[in-house]
Scaffold this motif. Sequence first.
Motif, PDB file in Angstrom:
ATOM      1  N   SER A  93       0.843  -1.196   0.000  1.00 12.50           N
ATOM      2  CA  SER A  93       0.000   0.000   0.000  1.00 12.50           C
ATOM      3  C   SER A  93       0.879   1.248   0.000  1.00 12.50           C
ATOM      4  CB  SER A  93      -0.954  -0.015   1.190  1.00 12.50           C
ATOM      5  OG  SER A  93      -0.270   0.342   2.366  1.00 12.50           O
ATOM      6  N   PHE A  94       2.055   1.143   0.584  1.00 11.27           N
ATOM      7  CA  PHE A  94       3.012   2.247   0.537  1.00 11.27           C
ATOM      8  C   PHE A  94       3.454   2.485  -0.908  1.00 11.27           C
ATOM      9  CE2 PHE A  94       7.569   3.387   0.551  1.00 11.27           C
ATOM     10  CZ  PHE A  94       7.465   4.662   1.081  1.00 11.27           C
ATOM     11  N   ASN A 152       1.854   1.714  -3.577  1.00  7.06           N
ATOM     12  CA  ASN A 152       0.713   2.277  -4.303  1.00  7.06           C
ATOM     13  C   ASN A 152       0.595   3.770  -4.070  1.00  7.06           C
ATOM     14  OD1 ASN A 152      -0.293   0.129  -5.694  1.00  7.06           O
ATOM     15  ND2 ASN A 152      -1.649  -0.555  -4.040  1.00  7.06           N
ATOM     16  N   ALA A 153       0.709   4.188  -2.800  1.00  9.93           N
ATOM     17  CA  ALA A 153       0.566   5.610  -2.485  1.00  9.93           C
ATOM     18  C   ALA A 153       1.665   6.406  -3.166  1.00  9.93           C
ATOM     19  CB  ALA A 153       0.606   5.807  -0.972  1.00  9.93           C
ATOM     20  N   ARG A 154       2.854   5.867  -3.188  1.00  8.16           N
ATOM     21  CA  ARG A 154       3.960   6.547  -3.860  1.00  8.16           C
ATOM     22  C   ARG A 154       3.676   6.662  -5.353  1.00  8.16           C
ATOM     23  NH1 ARG A 154       9.416   5.882  -1.997  1.00  8.16           N
ATOM     24  NH2 ARG A 154      10.000   6.240  -4.166  1.00  8.16           N
ATOM     25  N   HIS A 155       3.180   5.558  -5.914  1.00  5.29           N
ATOM     26  CA  HIS A 155       2.955   5.545  -7.367  1.00  5.29           C
ATOM     27  C   HIS A 155       1.845   6.507  -7.767  1.00  5.29           C
ATOM     28  CE1 HIS A 155       2.812   3.928 -11.407  1.00  5.29           C
ATOM     29  NE2 HIS A 155       1.502   3.885 -11.297  1.00  5.29           N
ATOM     30  N   PHE A 156       0.772   6.549  -6.990  1.00  6.56           N
ATOM     31  CA  PHE A 156      -0.344   7.426  -7.346  1.00  6.56           C
ATOM     32  C   PHE A 156      -0.134   8.847  -6.819  1.00  6.56           C
ATOM     33  CE2 PHE A 156      -2.585   3.234  -7.463  1.00  6.56           C
ATOM     34  CZ  PHE A 156      -2.782   3.232  -8.831  1.00  6.56           C
ATOM     35  N   LYS A 157       1.030   9.073  -6.214  1.00  4.43           N
ATOM     36  CA  LYS A 157       1.390  10.395  -5.687  1.00  4.43           C
ATOM     37  C   LYS A 157       0.335  10.948  -4.743  1.00  4.43           C
ATOM     38  CE  LYS A 157       4.557  11.577  -9.314  1.00  4.43           C
ATOM     39  NZ  LYS A 157       4.304  10.394 -10.198  1.00  4.43           N
ATOM     40  N   THR A 158      -0.062  10.144  -3.775  1.00  5.88           N
ATOM     41  CA  THR A 158      -0.975  10.619  -2.746  1.00  5.88           C
ATOM     42  C   THR A 158      -0.287  10.454  -1.395  1.00  5.88           C
ATOM     43  OG1 THR A 158      -1.941   8.420  -2.778  1.00  5.88           O
ATOM     44  CG2 THR A 158      -3.162  10.147  -3.922  1.00  5.88           C
ATOM     45  N   TRP A 176       0.867   9.007   5.019  1.00  6.19           N
ATOM     46  CA  TRP A 176       0.868   9.523   6.401  1.00  6.19           C
ATOM     47  C   TRP A 176      -0.441   9.267   7.127  1.00  6.19           C
ATOM     48  CZ3 TRP A 176       5.514   9.935   7.670  1.00  6.19           C
ATOM     49  CH2 TRP A 176       6.470  10.345   6.732  1.00  6.19           C
ATOM     50  N   GLY A 177      -1.510   9.170   6.398  1.00 10.03           N
ATOM     51  CA  GLY A 177      -2.805   8.979   7.038  1.00 10.03           C
ATOM     52  C   GLY A 177      -3.239   7.528   7.129  1.00 10.03           C
ATOM     53  N   ASN A 178      -2.671   6.672   6.304  1.00 10.48           N
ATOM     54  CA  ASN A 178      -3.102   5.262   6.332  1.00 10.48           C
ATOM     55  C   ASN A 178      -1.950   4.303   6.591  1.00 10.48           C
ATOM     56  OD1 ASN A 178      -5.841   5.361   6.027  1.00 10.48           O
ATOM     57  ND2 ASN A 178      -5.758   5.433   3.789  1.00 10.48           N
ATOM     58  N   PHE A 179      -0.914   4.417   5.738  1.00 11.58           N
ATOM     59  CA  PHE A 179       0.135   3.399   5.821  1.00 11.58           C
ATOM     60  C   PHE A 179       0.922   3.487   7.124  1.00 11.58           C
ATOM     61  CE2 PHE A 179       4.672   2.515   5.176  1.00 11.58           C
ATOM     62  CZ  PHE A 179       4.593   1.140   5.073  1.00 11.58           C
ATOM     63  N   VAL A 180       1.427   4.679   7.459  1.00 17.20           N
ATOM     64  CA  VAL A 180       2.295   4.787   8.632  1.00 17.20           C
ATOM     65  C   VAL A 180       1.552   4.456   9.931  1.00 17.20           C
ATOM     66  CG1 VAL A 180       3.685   6.384   9.997  1.00 17.20           C
ATOM     67  CG2 VAL A 180       3.926   6.336   7.519  1.00 17.20           C
ATOM     68  N   PRO A 181       0.410   5.100  10.213  1.00 20.55           N
ATOM     69  CA  PRO A 181      -0.270   4.726  11.465  1.00 20.55           C
ATOM     70  C   PRO A 181      -0.693   3.267  11.484  1.00 20.55           C
ATOM     71  CG  PRO A 181      -1.616   6.253  10.179  1.00 20.55           C
ATOM     72  CD  PRO A 181      -0.284   6.208   9.541  1.00 20.55           C
ATOM     73  N   GLY A 182      -1.129   2.753  10.307  1.00 19.76           N
ATOM     74  CA  GLY A 182      -1.530   1.346  10.246  1.00 19.76           C
ATOM     75  C   GLY A 182      -0.355   0.440  10.577  1.00 19.76           C
ATOM     76  N   GLU A 190      -6.900 -12.050   3.843  1.00 19.08           N
ATOM     77  CA  GLU A 190      -5.919 -11.561   4.805  1.00 19.08           C
ATOM     78  C   GLU A 190      -4.869 -10.665   4.151  1.00 19.08           C
ATOM     79  OE1 GLU A 190      -7.345 -14.537   5.336  1.00 19.08           O
ATOM     80  OE2 GLU A 190      -8.233 -13.931   7.228  1.00 19.08           O
ATOM     81  N   ALA A 191      -4.386 -11.064   2.983  1.00 19.60           N
ATOM     82  CA  ALA A 191      -3.297 -10.284   2.394  1.00 19.60           C
ATOM     83  C   ALA A 191      -3.810  -9.135   1.527  1.00 19.60           C
ATOM     84  CB  ALA A 191      -2.401 -11.201   1.573  1.00 19.60           C
ATOM     85  N   MET A 192      -4.755  -9.441   0.635  1.00 18.87           N
ATOM     86  CA  MET A 192      -5.142  -8.416  -0.334  1.00 18.87           C
ATOM     87  C   MET A 192      -5.915  -7.272   0.314  1.00 18.87           C
ATOM     88  SD  MET A 192      -5.782 -10.758  -3.642  1.00 18.87           S
ATOM     89  CE  MET A 192      -6.639  -9.660  -4.740  1.00 18.87           C
ATOM     90  N   SER A 193      -6.549  -7.518   1.457  1.00 21.53           N
ATOM     91  CA  SER A 193      -7.275  -6.419   2.105  1.00 21.53           C
ATOM     92  C   SER A 193      -6.320  -5.346   2.606  1.00 21.53           C
ATOM     93  CB  SER A 193      -8.092  -6.965   3.269  1.00 21.53           C
ATOM     94  OG  SER A 193      -7.232  -7.385   4.303  1.00 21.53           O
ATOM     95  N   LYS A 194      -5.039  -5.658   2.673  1.00 13.32           N
ATOM     96  CA  LYS A 194      -4.082  -4.683   3.194  1.00 13.32           C
ATOM     97  C   LYS A 194      -3.689  -3.635   2.161  1.00 13.32           C
ATOM     98  CE  LYS A 194      -3.589  -6.673   7.236  1.00 13.32           C
ATOM     99  NZ  LYS A 194      -4.844  -7.449   7.036  1.00 13.32           N
ATOM    100  N   HIS A 195      -3.867  -3.928   0.893  1.00  9.60           N
ATOM    101  CA  HIS A 195      -3.407  -2.950  -0.094  1.00  9.60           C
ATOM    102  C   HIS A 195      -4.233  -2.896  -1.362  1.00  9.60           C
ATOM    103  CE1 HIS A 195      -1.656  -5.789  -3.034  1.00  9.60           C
ATOM    104  NE2 HIS A 195      -1.610  -6.569  -1.992  1.00  9.60           N
ATOM    105  N   PHE A 196      -4.994  -3.918  -1.655  1.00  7.56           N
ATOM    106  CA  PHE A 196      -5.613  -4.039  -2.974  1.00  7.56           C
ATOM    107  C   PHE A 196      -6.766  -3.048  -3.135  1.00  7.56           C
ATOM    108  CE2 PHE A 196      -8.200  -6.413  -6.140  1.00  7.56           C
ATOM    109  CZ  PHE A 196      -7.253  -6.476  -7.129  1.00  7.56           C
TER     110      PHE A 196
END
Lengths: 867, 83
Positions: free
Chosen positions: A567-568, A570-576, A581-587, A837-843
């Motif tokens: 998911s990190f 993805n966020a980098r790729h989509f430039k969001t 900071w709001g999802n990946f790091v706290p999660g 379990e796995a895909m819910s984390k980033h898909f």
Amino acid sequence: MAKDTLFRSADMTLTQLYVANEIGREVVSALGELGTMQFRDLNPDTSAFQRTFTQEIRRLDNVERQLTYFRHQMEKNGIGMRSIHDFSNTMAAPSATEIDELADRSQSLEQRIQGLNDSYETLKKRETELTEWRWVLREAGGFFDRARGQTEEIRQSIDSSDDAPLLRDVEQANGSAEAGGQQQSFSVMNIGFVAGVIPRERMGAFERILWRTLRGNLYMNQSEIPDPIIDPERNEEVHKNVFVIFAHGKEIIAKIRKISESLGADIYNVDENSELRRDQIHEVNSRLQDLSNVLGNTKRTLDAELTQIGRSLAAWMIVIKKEKSVYQTLNRFSYDPTRKTLVAEAWAPTNSLGLIKSTLQDVNDRAGLAVPTIVNQIKTSKTPPTYNRTNKFTLGFQTIIDAYGTAKYTEVNPGLPTIVTFPFLFAVMFGDFGHGAIMALAATAMIYWEKPLARGKQDELFGMAFYGRYIMLMMGVFSMYTGLIYCDVFSKELSLFPSMWTWNFPEGYEPGQGTVRAERVEGYTYPFGMDWRWHDTDNDLLFSNSYKMKLSIIMGWAHMTYSLCNSFINARHFKTPIDIWGNFVPGMIFFQSIFGYLVFTIIYKWCIDWYAIGQSPPGLLNMLIYMFLQPGTVEEELYGGQGTVQVVLVLLAVVQVPVLLFLKPFYLRWEHNKARAMGYRGIGETTTVSALDGDDEDEEGGHYANGNGHGRPSAESEMDGGAMITQDIGGGEEGHEEFEFSEVMIHQVIHTIEFCLNCVSHTASYLRLWALSLAHQQLSIVLWSMTLANAFAFDGALGVVAIFLMFGLWFLLTVAVLVVMEGTSAMLHSLRLHWVEAMSKHFVGEGIAFEPFSFEVMLEEEMDELM
Amino acid sequence: MANGWSLLISVIFIVVFCIVAWFFSPKGENQTVWRSTLVLSAWSCWLMWAITFLAQWHPLINPERSDLRPEYVNGPVKGGSMF
């Protein structure tokens, strides 16, 4: 340009083609062979009948129908078709004249086949009738002979006594005829008869109806025809009976005729005179003979004709199917009558554009046309379809992911790590060297005989296994590895290295009295996998359960952390960055401070030699529970300062919840307000509503509505046709949805609750790895002890036989239950671990699959028909 | 033979394997698949091995049996086969 990899979707470009009308068919046909373009429908409002090439499609439909007719005829006559695999050049595009020839040819062939078929059927019917007649003559003859004997009796009985009132009239009326004796006939007695054939199952009803309507005034004789009679119309075997009914009086006879005809009986003419009957039989026989000669000839001609067709039928079908799909695709193009060009829009992988252009150039050169086919790239904000290039190895794994959902365009494709993680998690549950070897061998065989197997007919189960043969290979190989780690080969141990345990028998040890406790070889740890000496011990499960439970937790933790990291990316790729900071790091902090810490304690506990330092090992389960119930107090310390560390970790985790909840929505609101304050407005916010509809169909509709040009005209739009088409692309602008804070907030609340709860439940869910691996191991132990272990108890010749038989049983059950059934179950569990379990984390999903216009794909889909 | 150092050595071995796999994966359109598959497989297998090794490093319980015959003594001692 970046290479297309399985890591994310290939770069897609929306292209616009201007094709001269004359070579439209050839261009589309060439692109169909290439199979890399997905054409958009440019006439969505036109019904199928109003489109440009409806006429051609109709004509091809007719040819297809004729070809299908040939096929049915061939099936009916049991003539094989040459397989499509025998045609080397099946992929060559047909020319227009070839298609015309084919159409004419199949037209004339159809007439011929139909004619032959009709005459064959008529002849066959005639043959059946004659056969039935012959039976009637033969059987009825028997009745007559018997009946004649009876008339003698009847007459005698009347002569002797006068108690047959019904016959008395006859007697009296034909008194003179009595003297005739030999030539006594029924007509003289005024008794008529009806003879015929009726299906056996109707016999009962027939008898009943006759009996009721005639009030018993009839004499009926019947016999079964031993051979079934073939019904030429339905090509079925029917069992029939011959019947002869004698009755008195013309009206009654007529009635019987009517009844029998209404019940589907066939009535045949039989002469009562035996001489004439013999002649009739002769005649029927000779006619049957002639008929069968003619029939044989007709059949031979028909077969020859069909065999001739069968040689090339498969190729014709391919040609027609291709041609039809070409015209269907052409119908998606828009036609510019002033310029006499066809305009098409298609999605294509950016990396294939060069190939597409050169292919089009080739077509142009071959046609010798001066007007080139123009390929434009259009800039658009419309979401392109997702296209993950697969090969035969990766296809199966990608299918696992696509079955769950199509990835968003250019998001991380979980299909790539699935190649390893799916079979590996399977193997953790299926760990047995022997069973893994069986699976790997089966997969290897399927891969080795790939081509012949792919051509043959496959039933559903085998088809599934064959489709996933590379998955099976990986599963088998990893299962062999985990089997070695678990030290299980068909439930038996494999002593690869010297054990770390030695048996230390106490003084005066007797078997069955007390237990022997193994002692550890000092300073030596079993180097690879489980120590084989644990096998068959009393406390084997105690040890392996603790080990496998912890194994599952660590595996799950590793798998979920890996997925969360996607998911990190993805966020980098989509430039969001807000997603970081709001999802990946706290999660991530939340997950690691609870379950990362659990994994740390598990490993830490393993690393400490508790007996050497004279402490009792603390229980980890209670530790985790009390970490939340009574933060700060630790009853059995794992390490110094544990209480403080745990308080900090719990606080860290708790603090992440509000961060997860509020950071993203408030940031988005702030950003939105800032943009507003600076005077920006969302594009399309004040214009038509249609621009906001993300739906494909609506966008197409929007093209008519948004005449005010908020679409982005492409650079090439100086051409009128181009401008007209490209406008509707702009209609689908995304990312300009009106900002609704409440919606974002609700979405984030749901996400937060889901994430936090899932961290717990998903970690627990990975315990299935332990449960299934335990079940698999125990089941194979039970199977061994119930079959082969019993056989070892016998000795001598009996032992040989017992072991031979029991081995068969054991092997059969091993394959059927332990490999196939258990394998399927472990596979489904592994599937779930990936999807949930796995895909819910980033898909993210929500992508549109790329469905190129490709002859290969189309033919593959219709392969069953052609085989 | 095998003790705590095995962990370190195995990690080094896997890292070396991954480097080799990264640079020697067949070039072409399947390079990513090769790299990802080899590296991920190596670490998965290592994780499995390491967990098993750690679990037996300082075992808390010893194997116990009550069905051994005294003649068994130590049966197949070091490296012997039970089959």
